[in-house]
Structure formats: structure tokens, C-alpha cells
Design a protein around this motif. Structure first.
Motif, PDB file in Angstrom:
ATOM      1  N   GLY B  75       1.366 -19.698   6.743  1.00 31.57           N
ATOM      2  CA  GLY B  75       1.732 -18.941   7.002  1.00 31.57           C
ATOM      3  C   GLY B  75       1.519 -17.553   6.899  1.00 31.57           C
ATOM      4  N   GLN B  76       0.932 -17.406   7.460  1.00 35.76           N
ATOM      5  CA  GLN B  76      -0.202 -16.656   7.288  1.00 35.76           C
ATOM      6  C   GLN B  76       0.280 -14.873   7.795  1.00 35.76           C
ATOM      7  OE1 GLN B  76      -1.681 -15.715   4.601  1.00 35.76           O
ATOM      8  NE2 GLN B  76      -3.219 -13.931   5.268  1.00 35.76           N
ATOM      9  N   ALA B  77       1.156 -15.416   9.427  1.00 39.28           N
ATOM     10  CA  ALA B  77       1.736 -14.298   9.978  1.00 39.28           C
ATOM     11  C   ALA B  77       3.175 -14.175   9.486  1.00 39.28           C
ATOM     12  CB  ALA B  77       1.980 -14.982  11.632  1.00 39.28           C
ATOM     13  N   MET B  80       2.030 -11.772   6.976  1.00 41.95           N
ATOM     14  CA  MET B  80       2.207 -10.092   7.645  1.00 41.95           C
ATOM     15  C   MET B  80       3.488  -9.705   7.734  1.00 41.95           C
ATOM     16  SD  MET B  80       0.131  -9.931  11.050  1.00 41.95           S
ATOM     17  CE  MET B  80       0.286  -8.459  11.872  1.00 41.95           C
ATOM     18  N   GLY B  81       4.019 -10.628   8.458  1.00 35.27           N
ATOM     19  CA  GLY B  81       5.991 -10.139   8.725  1.00 35.27           C
ATOM     20  C   GLY B  81       6.497  -9.692   7.728  1.00 35.27           C
ATOM     21  N   VAL B  82       6.052 -10.076   6.242  1.00 34.66           N
ATOM     22  CA  VAL B  82       7.019  -9.461   4.807  1.00 34.66           C
ATOM     23  C   VAL B  82       6.287  -7.747   4.351  1.00 34.66           C
ATOM     24  CG1 VAL B  82       7.149  -9.316   2.546  1.00 34.66           C
ATOM     25  CG2 VAL B  82       7.309 -12.159   4.268  1.00 34.66           C
ATOM     26  N   GLY B  83       4.959  -7.614   5.040  1.00 34.32           N
ATOM     27  CA  GLY B  83       4.178  -6.686   4.653  1.00 34.32           C
ATOM     28  C   GLY B  83       4.744  -6.097   5.464  1.00 34.32           C
ATOM     29  N   ALA B  84       5.000  -5.975   7.004  1.00 30.57           N
ATOM     30  CA  ALA B  84       5.522  -5.403   8.078  1.00 30.57           C
ATOM     31  C   ALA B  84       6.576  -5.036   8.002  1.00 30.57           C
ATOM     32  CB  ALA B  84       4.732  -6.043   9.739  1.00 30.57           C
ATOM     33  N   LEU B 100       1.570   5.294  -0.241  1.00 26.93           N
ATOM     34  CA  LEU B 100       2.712   4.204  -1.121  1.00 26.93           C
ATOM     35  C   LEU B 100       2.962   3.672  -0.528  1.00 26.93           C
ATOM     36  CD1 LEU B 100       4.707   6.784  -3.444  1.00 26.93           C
ATOM     37  CD2 LEU B 100       2.706   4.995  -3.846  1.00 26.93           C
ATOM     38  N   THR B 101       3.548   2.910   0.750  1.00 23.23           N
ATOM     39  CA  THR B 101       4.252   2.053   1.121  1.00 23.23           C
ATOM     40  C   THR B 101       2.770   0.664   1.881  1.00 23.23           C
ATOM     41  OG1 THR B 101       3.581   2.690   3.561  1.00 23.23           O
ATOM     42  CG2 THR B 101       5.796   2.809   2.684  1.00 23.23           C
ATOM     43  N   ILE B 102       2.255   0.528   2.059  1.00 22.68           N
ATOM     44  CA  ILE B 102       1.249  -0.396   2.280  1.00 22.68           C
ATOM     45  C   ILE B 102       0.732  -1.002   0.860  1.00 22.68           C
ATOM     46  CG2 ILE B 102      -1.860  -0.253   3.434  1.00 22.68           C
ATOM     47  CD1 ILE B 102      -1.251   1.958   5.139  1.00 22.68           C
ATOM     48  N   PRO B 103       0.541  -0.257   0.139  1.00 24.30           N
ATOM     49  CA  PRO B 103       0.242  -1.221  -1.326  1.00 24.30           C
ATOM     50  C   PRO B 103       1.541  -2.107  -0.944  1.00 24.30           C
ATOM     51  CG  PRO B 103      -0.350   0.911  -1.673  1.00 24.30           C
ATOM     52  CD  PRO B 103      -0.126   1.325  -0.999  1.00 24.30           C
ATOM     53  N   LEU B 104       2.557  -0.935  -1.783  1.00 25.35           N
ATOM     54  CA  LEU B 104       3.763  -1.767  -2.153  1.00 25.35           C
ATOM     55  C   LEU B 104       4.018  -2.745  -0.831  1.00 25.35           C
ATOM     56  CD1 LEU B 104       6.462   1.500  -2.424  1.00 25.35           C
ATOM     57  CD2 LEU B 104       5.250  -0.502  -3.628  1.00 25.35           C
ATOM     58  N   ALA B 105       4.117  -2.882   0.587  1.00 27.71           N
ATOM     59  CA  ALA B 105       3.853  -3.513   1.921  1.00 27.71           C
ATOM     60  C   ALA B 105       3.017  -4.439   1.198  1.00 27.71           C
ATOM     61  CB  ALA B 105       3.384  -3.265   3.218  1.00 27.71           C
ATOM     62  N   GLY B 106       1.282  -4.913   0.013  1.00 25.93           N
ATOM     63  CA  GLY B 106       0.775  -5.978   0.204  1.00 25.93           C
ATOM     64  C   GLY B 106       1.734  -6.632  -1.026  1.00 25.93           C
ATOM     65  N   LEU B 107       2.040  -5.817  -1.816  1.00 22.48           N
ATOM     66  CA  LEU B 107       2.628  -6.860  -3.072  1.00 22.48           C
ATOM     67  C   LEU B 107       3.614  -8.058  -3.306  1.00 22.48           C
ATOM     68  CD1 LEU B 107       2.772  -3.448  -5.862  1.00 22.48           C
ATOM     69  CD2 LEU B 107       1.317  -5.697  -5.912  1.00 22.48           C
ATOM     70  N   SER B 108       5.118  -6.685  -2.063  1.00 20.97           N
ATOM     71  CA  SER B 108       5.869  -7.369  -1.711  1.00 20.97           C
ATOM     72  C   SER B 108       5.401  -8.441  -0.837  1.00 20.97           C
ATOM     73  CB  SER B 108       7.363  -7.073  -0.656  1.00 20.97           C
ATOM     74  OG  SER B 108       6.828  -6.927   0.205  1.00 20.97           O
ATOM     75  N   ALA B 109       4.655  -8.594   0.038  1.00 24.01           N
ATOM     76  CA  ALA B 109       3.713 -10.648   0.828  1.00 24.01           C
ATOM     77  C   ALA B 109       3.078 -10.612  -0.972  1.00 24.01           C
ATOM     78  CB  ALA B 109       2.668  -9.503   2.078  1.00 24.01           C
ATOM     79  N   GLY B 230      -4.103 -14.103  -1.119  1.00 22.68           N
ATOM     80  CA  GLY B 230      -4.091 -14.632   0.869  1.00 22.68           C
ATOM     81  C   GLY B 230      -2.584 -13.769   1.059  1.00 22.68           C
ATOM     82  N   ALA B 231      -1.660 -13.592   0.974  1.00 19.97           N
ATOM     83  CA  ALA B 231      -0.152 -12.764   0.661  1.00 19.97           C
ATOM     84  C   ALA B 231      -0.626 -11.506   0.399  1.00 19.97           C
ATOM     85  CB  ALA B 231       0.369 -13.155   0.451  1.00 19.97           C
ATOM     86  N   PHE B 232      -1.017 -11.095   0.014  1.00 20.70           N
ATOM     87  CA  PHE B 232      -1.034  -9.497   0.010  1.00 20.70           C
ATOM     88  C   PHE B 232      -1.899  -9.154   0.911  1.00 20.70           C
ATOM     89  CE2 PHE B 232      -3.311  -5.998  -2.019  1.00 20.70           C
ATOM     90  CZ  PHE B 232      -3.082  -5.258  -2.310  1.00 20.70           C
ATOM     91  N   TYR B 233      -3.315 -10.076   1.269  1.00 23.84           N
ATOM     92  CA  TYR B 233      -4.074  -9.452   2.003  1.00 23.84           C
ATOM     93  C   TYR B 233      -2.718  -9.423   3.446  1.00 23.84           C
ATOM     94  CZ  TYR B 233      -8.744  -8.600   0.116  1.00 23.84           C
ATOM     95  OH  TYR B 233      -9.422  -8.386  -1.213  1.00 23.84           O
ATOM     96  N   ALA B 234      -2.455  -9.775   3.808  1.00 20.72           N
ATOM     97  CA  ALA B 234      -1.355 -10.909   5.304  1.00 20.72           C
ATOM     98  C   ALA B 234      -1.108  -9.610   5.297  1.00 20.72           C
ATOM     99  CB  ALA B 234      -1.459 -11.623   5.276  1.00 20.72           C
ATOM    100  N   GLY B 235       0.137  -8.878   4.327  1.00 21.30           N
ATOM    101  CA  GLY B 235       0.771  -8.223   3.898  1.00 21.30           C
ATOM    102  C   GLY B 235       0.607  -6.337   3.631  1.00 21.30           C
ATOM    103  N   VAL B 236      -0.951  -5.880   3.762  1.00 23.29           N
ATOM    104  CA  VAL B 236      -1.661  -4.513   4.036  1.00 23.29           C
ATOM    105  C   VAL B 236      -1.616  -5.039   5.319  1.00 23.29           C
ATOM    106  CG1 VAL B 236      -2.909  -3.407   3.600  1.00 23.29           C
ATOM    107  CG2 VAL B 236      -2.630  -4.485   1.162  1.00 23.29           C
ATOM    108  N   GLY B 237      -2.428  -5.988   5.836  1.00 21.49           N
ATOM    109  CA  GLY B 237      -2.524  -6.156   7.372  1.00 21.49           C
ATOM    110  C   GLY B 237      -1.411  -6.061   8.338  1.00 21.49           C
TER     111      GLY B 237
END
Lengths: 412, 350, 294
Positions: B75-77, B80-84, B100-109, B230-237
Motif C-alpha cells: 500500500g506504499q503508493a 504516498m498518495g495520502v501525503g501528496a 510545515l506541509t511536508i512534515p504534516l503530509a508525513g504525519l497524516s500518511a 514506512g507510511a511517514f516516509y511515503a507521505g513525505v515522498g
């Protein structure tokens, strides 16, 4: 890079160009050369049609160079770039395309190109010309990406109104639509028609909106609902597999509701997938582009010219027509830009201005496209929209109607 | 194994990532070269590097979840989508800065990933791995069916460029520095995570979760943490992706993309951060070669013969991955390590 | 009311098709403990073999169907020999990862050998549906449902009652223990892949009969996945029940709920059911609840 250094660099380049030009023979000075970047998908989901589409558009560039180009003293060079139909690939190719070609226009293929470049092209001031119909989500003012055809919903609405007039009577036409959530583009096609039907209940009565898979397991039950609702037309603009499954579902129900298809899943493709065009008897394809039928139309004649004199090898079908019409409106916009600005110093920005400045007439595109009047309000012409309707009669594709007017469709 | 003459004399020095002066020098040179890249190579190469760095962040996250903690994640993509989407919505609606948005994207993912990780308390083995496929389908369904004012629906979302002190990250090289900074932080963080208490717990759970439980590791929490990281990294990406492409749509984050992230860590080598980076490099390079030499081949073969060649390219990619797993199931990193240690202990065989 | 019942019946039959495809997952898992991610690709390969023997080679159905099954079995055997045999002794994890690579490779191979065009699939089962009063039952799904039940009964008997079936079950339990007891892990895995490929080909025939064939058809693999997990990865008989339940719920959702919400809940509802059931019973309805020892 700041503006200052950019200018400095440009000056340097201009000096280098002058120096290079001074050493070249005279002939080269008289002739201007511009580049076009062609985005292609030879290895992804459209690999089967890509050689034909590419053949169509490249033949047009050859034709233009040898006829109009010679008169104007301009040569258009082009280069294909493989995108694998992947936005990530387009994004990583783009800087290279810019520095290698410095194109005055991009000839695009599909959704990933739009996704990857929609925010880049305005910055780089290079327009992109697509071949397909447009989408609601790209319906924004000040576009840099253009479609010769309106949205899929415009095309289906135009067709349905034509069908209602053919039928006669005052009642709205009962319509069902078969969409899929597999791709946001398919959802977009349904949303536009839904909104139009909602706002024009006297024209279209949307009796069923069915979502299915891209390769449906069985649509017998869904088709029974469509039949029971008394639908008079079934709109399927998604893909060929869904057309085939819907056809089988209708056959199981003993019903024969005409199906309306688009260009990419039209009569030849769906007929082929069903195992015979004769099974599509009485079904329709409708889009704002010439129909590749046997009739002797100006489009057909132009195609024959390309085959005879300009090395086109593709067969006469809808994909070739798409490639040729894409090539045609691209070169004609450039032609207009040269007429307005002279052959020298043409830029992407000037090409885009020429698109808004002058109508591309249907004569100029040899009947491949209706007359196109672009405005900065939308990426496709909003006025004077037409669709053509093709059908199958006696197992052969024939043109049922040309130049059917498309009513005004609200943005969704 | 260290070269001869290097002996850790304290726990601190044994935990070091950079163990010798030469390694330090190589690292500095490598980072320096990367930093100077926009001045050395063309925009095309920079664009490829941008794409590689974004994939690297996501693949490193997957490496922690799958390679270290042993939780297959398809489900890594979606993560990633949640972060994007998070970054896009925050940036376009609230105008929040990317800092702020990049870390927050990571957090929500991470939150979304954690929800799936939580099921680890009940679900085990392949069952758990396969529930991550559900994440992929649910994400797709949610984006398309929630009111389009929330997540853009089928329209997608246009993202304003990242901005800092009036500098807009639009050009390739400016985006390169943004991606470089974030990727460096994330990769350094990954090295930290895997040699921390968490990382050792991950490896213990991967190797044998029952034994790990007996040793006092909370197995379910560890698995949930693996998904979270894993998801945090995907979210940041995903956030970096959003700022690079500046348009997000649900079809950019499909199951097939997830499968390719898995392929990347397989090729590079399971259970190694550097392996994930190498895997990203190799797969992206093959893709770029296909894209670059493709049209040239099309020109040289006859009309309509081209599609065979191109389909062949996809086979090459699949074949490379399959071959790696048959001949080198532990990935390239494993082979490299063998080479390195045999060089260091030469002339002795062991 | 009649239509409601009709929707239930059609749904159950579609569910049985999912069961048949899921049986491919389970047979391979049952005999080798490997979860095969490339199951959907096996379905397309089976489909292309059938297409090739009928539409290209022009054989009659009576000849082409058995021939296709034999060829599919050979493909399954070849895949096992080329890709999996060498990995016996490595962790199960790396074998599962091979199937991920296989997914990408098989897709490319299908594209290379058959091309990306949409092709007509032969009409294997009569197109005319069965009429039961006002009810319509698609013939391909009806016959397919019967085949599925027969296959499930047969395979359950094979795995639970025959010597070779029990051997394969032992392999699924533990490769090392099985081989130390003199059971051929290699042979067991080979049989599993042959069976998996044959089941996928039968699934392709039922799924695609009279429709069209492209590599989109591999999506059925992921549609069938929730059925396999719902039943439990080791249970063949349980697949029938799981398939019928998921099929009925999906059919009712697409026919009655989707028009209301204007979306496609039907395509994700199997996953929602699967997640719910796994949270209650972590190894599905009938999966083995193994007691782990260290």
C-alpha cells in the motif's frame, strides 16, 4: 536563475548563434527551423495504436514542410519522446526536452502528459496540443494545453440531442451511462453528462448511471435495469471491454439499445473485440473529428495524398484520423503564427497567441476538424462546436451525420 | 566487517555509521558532488535525480517496513498518495509553507498507515500483508467518492509551488535542493531508526515474532510502528512529488506503483538502507534508458515493428527484477558486502 | 422481488467465479506456503492460451479446451522450474517476492508475445441465458459455478484424503520438516503451480467467454483476493461459502446502493468485508490457526 543572469546568458547564446550563422552557407540563413516535441507511448498501455498515431502526425509534418513550409521558408523538425504513459517519466523528460529542442510546441498524447506539464508549460511559455477530447478537470481559463475537441460530455450531449431530434416528439431522451471508477477521467465523462441532464430535464432523462470495472465480470443484471428503465441510448465512453460486456448483457436480455461510443473505443475497436463489426449494427460513435468511413470525403482525399506522396503507411481508421487531425491543427496554428509574425523569431508564446487570434477553419484541416475558434476562457473552443456521428450499416462503417451542433454545456 | 586495524573500543564507536576516515571522505565527496550537480550536469539529469530522490524517500520507508520489520506492504503508493493529497490541500487552501506541509503530509500518511498497522494486533503473516492492498483500493475509492470539494474527486488538485523568502521552487535546480535537503534528512533519519531500539525490535520481529515476544518486545506495537514509519516516509515522498509535479490525481498512486516500490527494494537488497537507494537508482535508470533509447530504436526498425521492441523493454524490466530474485534473492547489497569483505580479508577465505 | 432474487443468484454465481480464481491462490499456498501475487497474470496467460488455440489455431472447442489446460499446466510447471525451484531452502518471504517480480515479467511477456490489442475471446459457454420465469441467469456463470463446486469438492478430497495431498499439506506446514520426513518439497510445489495455472485457465474461460481479452483481465486476481482471505488461505471448501457471501453482498451493493450514492462502492465492498472478518477472525473463516513454537 535570476532574470539578470538569464538575459546575460541569452545574449551570449545570441552572439554564439550569430557567429555560427555567419559561418554557415547563405541558404541556411534564408530558412528558419523550429522544433516540435512529440510525446509518445510506444511501451505503455497505448503501445498498440501508437505507431499508427505517430505515423499520422509525422506524415502531416512532412507534408507541411514540403508544401507550406517551403513557401514560408520554415522547416519544422520533430522528435519523439517515450513517456511510457507515466507522469513521472514525463516530468523527468521535460527539462531535457526544453534544453535539447527548445520546442515552439509540444504534441501531447494523454492524461499523464497533462498532469506532469500543466503547471510547467505556463512557466516555460510553450503550448501543448493534444489529440483527444478534453476533460472537465482541465477546463480552466488561460490554458497552455489545448484540445481540438470539446469534453467527452460535450460530445455525448451533442450526440444525444441529435438522436432526440431524429426520434422526434417532445419527451426527453431516456439515456443510461456506463462509467467506471478505475480512472478519474472516466468519472469526469459521467459527471459532465449528469450535470447537463440535471439542468436540461426536457432534453435528457438520465435513467441509469452505472459504475463498473474496466473488465466487467457480467453486466446482465445491470443491462436488465437499463432495459426496464426504457433507455433509448446507452453512452459508453470508457473502454472497449466495457462495450463488449454491455453488448453481451443487452443480448442476454434480448434488447437492442443503441450504444454510443467515443473515438478511442469506437465501432472498429469494439466491433473487432466482439468478433465482428456486424454485431455493432445500429450502434453509434460520435466525436468532434472526421469519421474514418469509406465515403469519399475531403478528409479521406487528404489521407490518400499523405499515403501517395508523404510516406504515410497507416491504414485509414480512427487512430490515423486522430494523428492526422492533431498534426494538422498544430501546423496550422504555427502557420498562422508565421503569417502574423514573420518566419523569424517564432516562440511558443507567439504560437499560443496565434491560436487565439485566428479561427482554424475546417477547410484548412481538410475537414478533419470543424472550424475551431479558441478563446483564453477554455482549453478547447467553446462556440461553434460540432460532432460527427458514425454508425454501422450492413456491416460497414458509414457516416450518419456530420456537423451536428453541440449545445452549450455548463462547466461541472 | 571493518578493514583490518579498525577496532571499535567503545559501544559508541561500534554503533557508528561512518567507521573510517576513508568512508567519511567518500561520503563527503558524494554529498559534495550531489550538491554541485546542478552546476555540473544538464537539466535532464537533474530531473532524473529529482525523481530518484523522491522515490528514494518512499523506498527507504518501505525498506524499514518490509526489509527491516518483515511486513510486506503493498500500500506504499496509497500512503504516498495520502501525503501528496495532504500537502496539496494544505498548500492550495491554507497557503501553509512547505516547511510545515511536508512534515504534516508525513504525519497524516503515518496515521493512515498506523490504522492498517493496528490490525497487526489481530492479523498476522500474509493476512496482514494483504490487508495493505485494501489500503490501496480504499484510498482510490475515498478520493473519487468523497465530496469533490474535499479531495478534488476526479478533478485532482493543482498545487502552488513551494516558496521560501520569496524564492519559488520552480526550476529543476531549485527543486533539486529542496528534494536533496529533505532526502538527506530522511535517509539520515532512517540510519538512525534502524540502529535504534526500534530498529533492533523490527529485526527481531522479522526474524521470529514469537521469540521476539518472549524477549519482551511488544510485537503488535512494533509492527504497527513499522507501518507508521514506512507510511511517514511515503507521505513525505508524496509531498515532494506534489511540489514537483504540482498536480495530484488519484491515478498517480496505484497498486502498480506500489509493486514497483517493492521491486526497488528487492533489487537493491532487503534489510539495507543503502540497498533501497541502489534499488531506486537501478530501476529508475532502466526506465530512463527505455525512455531514451526507445525512440531511436523505433526510428531504426521498420514501421509497426516498433511495438514489439518496446514491449520487449517491459520484459527487460520484469526480467531484471525476476532474475535478481532468483540469482540474488538477497539483492545487490548482499553481493557488494560479500565482495567488500573478501577484499578486506584477502588472502584468507574467511 | 423477482429481480431481487435474480440479483442474489447472479451475485452468488459471480462470487463462485471469484472462488475459482481464489482457489488458484489457495492451492499454491496450501502446497508451498507461497502467496502468489501473479495469480491474475496466470488468468490472462490462460486466457491467451485459450484464445490462441481457438481463434488463431482454429481448433474446435472440444480439442482446444483440453489442449489449453495441458498447455497451461506446462506453463505453470515451467514457471515453477525456472523461478521457484532454486529458491527452495531460502525463506518463504523471498519466494513470495519472486511472485511480485513474476507479475511484472508475465505482464511484459504477454505484451511481447500477444501484443496489447483487445482481442475477441471465443464463446465457450452459450450466450443465451437460462430463463427461470422472469429471472435471467447467465449461462457461463451457471456452468462455471457448477465447475467451481465440483473442483472444490475434488480438491478438498485430494488435499484431505489422499496420500499425495496430505504430503503437500505437510510441505505447507514447514518446508524443512517436510523434506526431512522424505517428502519432496520440489514435487509438491510443482504440482501446486500446475494446478494453479489450470484453475486460472478454467477461470479465464468462464470469466471471458464471449467477451474481450486484454491484460486488464488480470484485475480479477485482486477481485478474488478478498475471497481467499475471507475463507482463510488454507481452506478450499470455505472458498465456496466465502465467494457466495462476497458475491451476493457485492451484487446487492452495485444494484441497490451504488445508484443511490452515485459511485462504485461495489468494487471495494469485498475488501471492507474482508477487513471486518479478519479483525474478528484473524485467519479468515476456515484458515488454520497455527500454534507457533520457537
Amino acid at each position: 536563475m535570476t532574470y539578470q543572469s538569464n538575459r546575460g546568458l541569452r545574449g551570449l547564446l545570441a552572439a554564439a548563434a550569430l557567429a555560427a550563422a555567419a559561418t554557415m552557407p547563405l541558404k541556411a540563413q534564408a530558412e528558419e527551423t523550429y522544433n516540435l516535441a512529440l510525446l509518445s507511448d510506444f511501451s505503455g498501455p497505448y503501445a498498440d495504436i501508437m505507431p499508427i498515431l505517430a505515423g499520422g502526425r509525422e506524415a502531416v509534418f512532412t507534408w507541411w514542410n514540403e508544401t507550406r513550409g517551403k513557401e514560408l521558408g520554415v522547416t519544422l523538425n520533430y522528435k519523439n519522446y517515450e513517456t511510457r504513459y507515466d507522469a513521472a517519466q514525463v516530468a523527468s523528460l521535460w527539462p531535457g526536452i526544453k534544453s535539447e529542442l527548445d520546442p515552439i510546441a509540444v504534441v501531447g498524447l494523454g492524461g499523464p502528459d497533462v498532469a506532469a506539464l500543466s503547471e510547467r508549460l505556463p512557466e516555460d511559455k510553450i503550448p501543448m496540443f493534444m489529440a483527444t477530447a478534453a476533460y472537465g478537470f482541465a477546463w480552466q481559463p488561460d490554458a497552455w494545453i489545448f484540445n481540438p475537441r470539446p469534453t467527452y460530455s460535450h460530445e455525448s450531449v451533442g450526440f444525444l440531442n441529435w438522436m432526440r431530434e431524429q426520434r422526434g416528439g417532445d419527451e426527453p431522451l431516456k439515456v443510461a451511462i456506463l462509467a467506471s471508477e478505475a480512472s478519474p477521467a472516466y468519472v469526469d465523462m459521467a459527471k459532465g453528462l449528469e450535470l447537463y441532464a440535471e439542468e436540461h430535464p426536457e432534453e435528457i432523462d438520465l435513467v441509469e448511471v452505472i459504475y463498473t470495472e474496466v473488465q466487467p465480470t457480467d453486466l446482465t443484471g445491470q443491462m436488465r435495469r437499463v432495459v426496464r428503465a426504457g433507455a433509448e441510448a446507452l453512452v459508453i465512453q470508457t473502454n472497449t471491454s466495457i462495450v463488449v460486456a454491455a453488448k453481451r448483457g443487452l443480448q442476454a436480455n434480448g434488447a437492442n439499445i443503441p450504444i454510443m461510443m467515443s473515438s478511442h473505443n469506437g465501432l472498429p475497436a469494439s466491433g473487432g473485440a466482439l468478433g465482428g463489426l456486424e454485431q455493432m449494427e445500429g450502434d453509434f460513435e460520435a466525436y468532434g473529428m472526421a469519421i474514418a468511413a469509406d465515403e469519399d470525403t475531403p478528409a479521406r482525399q487528404f489521407y490518400e495524398t499523405l499515403v501517395a506522396d508523404y510516406g504515410l503507411e497507416a491504414p485509414w481508421n480512427v487512430v490515423t484520423a486522430m494523428g492526422v487531425s492533431q498534426g494538422l491543427y498544430t501546423v496550422i496554428v504555427i502557420d498562422h503564427a508565421i503569417e502574423a509574425n514573420g518566419a523569424e523569431g517564432l516562440t511558443g508564446e507567439k504560437v499560443r497567441e496565434a491560436l487565439f487570434a485566428r479561427t482554424i477553419t475546417t477547410e484548412e484541416t481538410h475537414g478533419f476538424l470543424p472550424s475551431l475558434t479558441f478563446t483564453p476562457e477554455a482549453p478547447f473552443p467553446l462556440e461553434g462546436l460540432k460532432v460527427n456521428v458514425g454508425t454501422v450499416k450492413d456491416g460497414k462503417i458509414t457516416i450518419e451525420a456530420t456537423g451536428v451542433d453541440v449545445p452549450h454545456v455548463e462547466k461541472w | 566487517m571493518d578493514p583490518s586495524g579498525v577496532f571499535p573500543t567503545s559501544y559508541r564507536s561500534d554503533r557508528r555509521i561512518v567507521r573510517t576516515r576513508w568512508q567519511a571522505l567518500a561520503l563527503v565527496l558524494f554529498m559534495g558532488l550531489l550538491l554541485a550537480a546542478p552546476y555540473l550536469v544538464s537539466g535532464r539529469i537533474i530531473a532524473i535525480l529529482n525523481m530518484m530522490m523522491i522515490s528514494a524517500v518512499i523506498a527507504v520507508g518501505l525498506q524499514i517496513c518490509t526489509g527491516y520489520a518483515g511486513q510486506i506492504n503493498l500500500g506504499q503508493a496509497a500512503f504516498m498518495g495520502v501525503g501528496a493529497y495532504t500537502a496539496s490541500i494544505l498548500a492550495s487552501k491554507t497557503g501553509l509553507t512547505f516547511l510545515l506541509t511536508i512534515p504534516l503530509a508525513g504525519l497524516s500518511a503515518a496515521l493512515f498507515g498506523f490504522l492498517f498497522g493496528l490490525t497487526a494486533a489481530r492479523i498476522k503473516g500474509f493476512y496482514l500483508a494483504l490487508t495493505t492492498i485494501a489500503a490501496q483500493f480504499l484510498f482510490h475509492f475515498a478520493v473519487l467518492n468523497l465530496p469533490s470539494t474535499w479531495l478534488g474527486g476526479s478533478n485532482g488538485i493543482t498545487v502552488p509551488p513551494a516558496e521560501l523568502f520569496g524564492l519559488r521552487f520552480v526550476s529543476e535546480s531549485s527543486q533539486f535542493y529542496l528534494n536533496f535537503a529533505v532526502t538527506t534528512i530522511m535517509v539520515a533519519g532512517a540510519f538512525g531508526i534502524v540502529r535504534s531500539r526500534f530498529g533492533r525490535a523490527f529485526v527481531a520481529v522479522r526474524d521470529d515474532d514469537v521469540a521476539a515476544g518472549i524477549m519482551g518486545i511488544n510485537v503488535a506495537a512494533t509492527k504497527a510502528n513499522a507501518f507508521l514509519i514506512g507510511a511517514f516516509y511515503a507521505g513525505v515522498g508524496g509531498a515532494l512529488w506534489a511540489y514537483l509535479i504540482r498536480f495530484v490525481g488519484v491515478d498517480q498512486f496505484t497498486l502498480f506503483h506500489s509493486i514497483f516500490f517493492v521491486a526497488m527494494i528487492i533489487v537493491g537488497g532487503m534489510g539495507s538502507i543503502v540497498g533501497a537507494l541502489i534499488g531506486v537508482f537501478i530501476i529508475r535508470i532502466i526506465q530512463e534508458i527505455i525512455a531514451t533509447v526507445g525512440p531511436n530504436i523505433a526510428d531504426s526498425v521498420s514501421f509497426l515493428g516498433g511495438d514489439i521492441v518496446f514491449a520487449g523493454m517491459n520484459v527487460v524490466l520484469g526480467g531484471v527484477i525476476a532474475l535478481f530474485m532468483i540469482l540474488e534473492p538477497k539483492g545487490l547489497m548482499h553481493r557488494w558486502n560479500i565482495l567488500k569483505s573478501s577484499y578486506r580479508i584477502w588472502p584468507f577465505p574467511h | 422481488m423477482v429481480y431481487f432474487i435474480n440479483d442474489i443468484i447472479t451475485g452468488a454465481l459471480i462470487g463462485l467465479l471469484y472462488s475459482l480464481v481464489a482457489m488458484g491462490f489457495v492451492v499454491i499456498y496450501r502446497a508451498s506456503k507461497v502467496f502468489n501475487f501473479a495469480q491474475g497474470e496466470l488468468v490472462i496467460i490462460g486466457g491467451f492460451i485459450v484464445w490462441f488455440t481457438t481463434m488463431q489455431a482454429g481448433l474446435s472447442l472440444w480439442l482446444s479446451i483440453p489442449l489449453s489446460l495441458v498447455l497451461a499446466g506446462l506453463v505453470g510447471y515451467a514457471i515453477e522450474r525456472i523461478f521457484l525451484t532454486k529458491l527452495i531452502g531460502e525463506s518463504v518471504f523471498s519466494m513470495v517476492m519472486v511472485t511480485v517480480g513474476l507479475l511484472i515479467l508475465l505482464r511484459g511477456l504477454v505484451l511481447l508475445v500477444f501484443g496489447p490489442a483487445v482481442r475477441p475471446f471465443p464463446i465457450i459457454f452459450p450466450l443465451k441465458p437460462l430463463f427461470l420465469g422472469d429471472m435471467l441467469i447467465p449461462m457461463n456463470l451457471l456452468i462455471g459455478g457448477i465447475i467451481t463446486i465440483v473442483a472444490a469438492v475434488g480438491l478438498s478430497w485430494f488435499f484431505n484424503r489422499t496420500r499425495s495431498g496430505l504430503r503437500m499439506t505437510a510441505v505447507a506446514e514447514d518446508h524443512v520438516v517436510a523434506s526431512s520426513m522424505g517428502i519432496s518439497v520440489k514435487g509438491s510445489i510443482a504440482v501446486a503451480w500446475v494446478l494453479g495455472a489450470i484453475l486460472s485457465t478454467i477461470g479465464a474461460m468462464i470469466f471471458l467467454s464471449g467477451k474481450s481479452l486484454t491484460f486488464l483481465a488480470s484485475d480479477i486476481g485482486f477481485a478474488a483476493l478478498p475471497v481467499a482471505l475471507f475463507a482463510g488461505l488454507e481452506s478450499i471448501g470455505g472458498l465456496i461459502l466465502a465467494g457466495v457471501i462476497i458475491g451476493i453482498v457485492q451484487s446487492l451493493t452495485t444494484n441497490y446502493l451504488d445508484p443511490l450514492i452515485g459511485g462504485s462502492l461495489g468494487s471495494v465492498v469485498p475488501y471492507i468485508i474482508m477487513l471486518a472478518i479478519l479483525l474478528i477472525r484473524p485467519t479468515g473463516l476456515f484458515g488454520w490457526r497455527t500454534i507457533e513454537r520457537v
